[in-house]
Design a protein around this motif. Structure first.
Motif, short mmCIF file in Angstrom:
data_model
loop_
_atom_site.label_atom_id
_atom_site.label_comp_id
_atom_site.label_asym_id
_atom_site.label_seq_id
_atom_site.Cartn_x
_atom_site.Cartn_y
_atom_site.Cartn_z
N ASP A 22 0.70 -1.37 -0.09
CA ASP A 22 0.34 -0.65 0.13
C ASP A 22 0.68 1.13 -0.27
OD1 ASP A 22 -2.40 -1.43 -0.02
OD2 ASP A 22 -2.64 -1.00 1.92
N ARG B 168 -5.90 1.63 -7.41
CA ARG B 168 -6.42 0.61 -6.68
C ARG B 168 -7.67 0.26 -7.05
NH1 ARG B 168 -3.93 -2.14 -1.91
NH2 ARG B 168 -1.94 -0.81 -3.55
N LEU B 169 -8.60 1.52 -6.76
CA LEU B 169 -10.07 0.95 -7.00
C LEU B 169 -10.37 0.41 -8.36
CD1 LEU B 169 -13.03 1.25 -5.46
CD2 LEU B 169 -13.19 4.13 -6.78
N THR C 185 -8.71 -0.52 -10.30
CA THR C 185 -7.93 -1.69 -10.68
C THR C 185 -7.08 -1.21 -12.27
OG1 THR C 185 -9.07 -3.09 -12.17
CG2 THR C 185 -8.29 -3.87 -10.02
N VAL D 111 -11.84 1.10 -1.31
CA VAL D 111 -10.54 0.49 -1.82
C VAL D 111 -10.18 -0.64 -1.18
CG1 VAL D 111 -8.25 1.36 -2.13
CG2 VAL D 111 -10.02 2.33 -2.86
N ASN D 112 -9.92 -1.86 -1.82
CA ASN D 112 -9.19 -2.70 -0.72
C ASN D 112 -7.71 -2.33 -0.83
OD1 ASN D 112 -11.32 -5.07 -1.74
ND2 ASN D 112 -11.26 -5.06 -3.16
N LEU D 113 -6.78 -2.83 0.30
CA LEU D 113 -6.31 -2.35 1.45
C LEU D 113 -5.59 -3.57 1.29
CD1 LEU D 113 -6.59 0.98 3.03
CD2 LEU D 113 -5.71 0.56 0.51
N TYR D 114 -3.87 -3.96 1.75
CA TYR D 114 -2.84 -4.65 1.79
C TYR D 114 -3.26 -4.33 3.61
CZ TYR D 114 -2.15 -6.04 -2.83
OH TYR D 114 -2.89 -6.90 -3.24
N GLU E 52 -7.47 -2.93 8.81
CA GLU E 52 -7.75 -1.51 9.40
C GLU E 52 -7.81 -0.80 11.36
OE1 GLU E 52 -12.68 0.25 9.61
OE2 GLU E 52 -11.74 -0.60 8.04
#
Length: 193
Positions: A65, A107-108, A110, A183-186, A189
């Protein structure tokens, strides 16, 4: 003109308390960093100067990220630099604000190699983003592009003033909070709380 559009976004997205704090920042003082840090704490959400680094000043994000969160580390360093020279860094702060948002959008959607303005014109952006969010992001494209490409200000002056710069950062933070939720994060949270 762009400053008034960013103020419009701020008025829509910030609470009354957040707006009052932002309007009371002393942009001529030597403690701009501490004032912006306090603004981040008032927002109490998302990622910003208040939680980007750990106690050893290392990024708290997952390495995958990095492109999303590294801009906030640069902003923190720029704001900590000599306040008498801060206007020399306004361009870079706005550039980092835009880069953060651009990385979230990539990221959202791709995407890999597409600038923010172009990405926001894609049909997919219209499908994945709320209309108001999309419109607000499009406003940020102009100062972001100017920060990267334009040197058309009068001689021996700066393209952005410190108030516009901090305003852009505040709006970026609010837009970021909304984007981070989709958004997909590594990075888990819980890292940010």
């Amino acid at each position: 003109m762009i400053k008034s559009k960013i103020w419009d976004i701020a008025r829509k997205r910030l609470s009354q308390h957040e707006m009052e704090y932002l309007q009371n920042i002393n942009f001529l003082g030597d403690n701009i960093y501490s004032q912006v840090l306090q603004f981040d704490r008032i927002l109490n959400a998302g990622v910003g100067l208040h939680n980007i680094n750990d106690e050893n000043s290392r990024g708290r994000y997952h390495i995958k990220d990095r492109e999303i969160f590294r801009p906030f580390q640069y902003i923190e360093v720029y704001l900590k630099m000599d306040y008498q020279q801060i206007e020399w860094l306004t361009r870079e702060i706005i550039h980092m604000c835009g880069l953060h948002l651009e990385s979230l959008i990539k990221r959202l959607l791709t995407l890999t190699r597409m600038p923010l303005g172009q990405a926001l014109t894609l049909r997919l952006a219209g499908l994945r983003l709320d209309r108001q969010l999309l419109d607000d992001l499009k406003v940020i494209v102009k100062p972001y592009n100017d920060a990267k490409h334009s040197l058309l200000q009068p001689k021996d002056s700066h393209f952005f003033d410190i108030q516009t710069t901090i305003l852009c950062y505040a709006v970026t933070r609010k837009l970021s909070i909304e984007l981070l939720s989709v958004v997909n994060l590594y990075t888990p949270e819980y890292v940010w709380v």
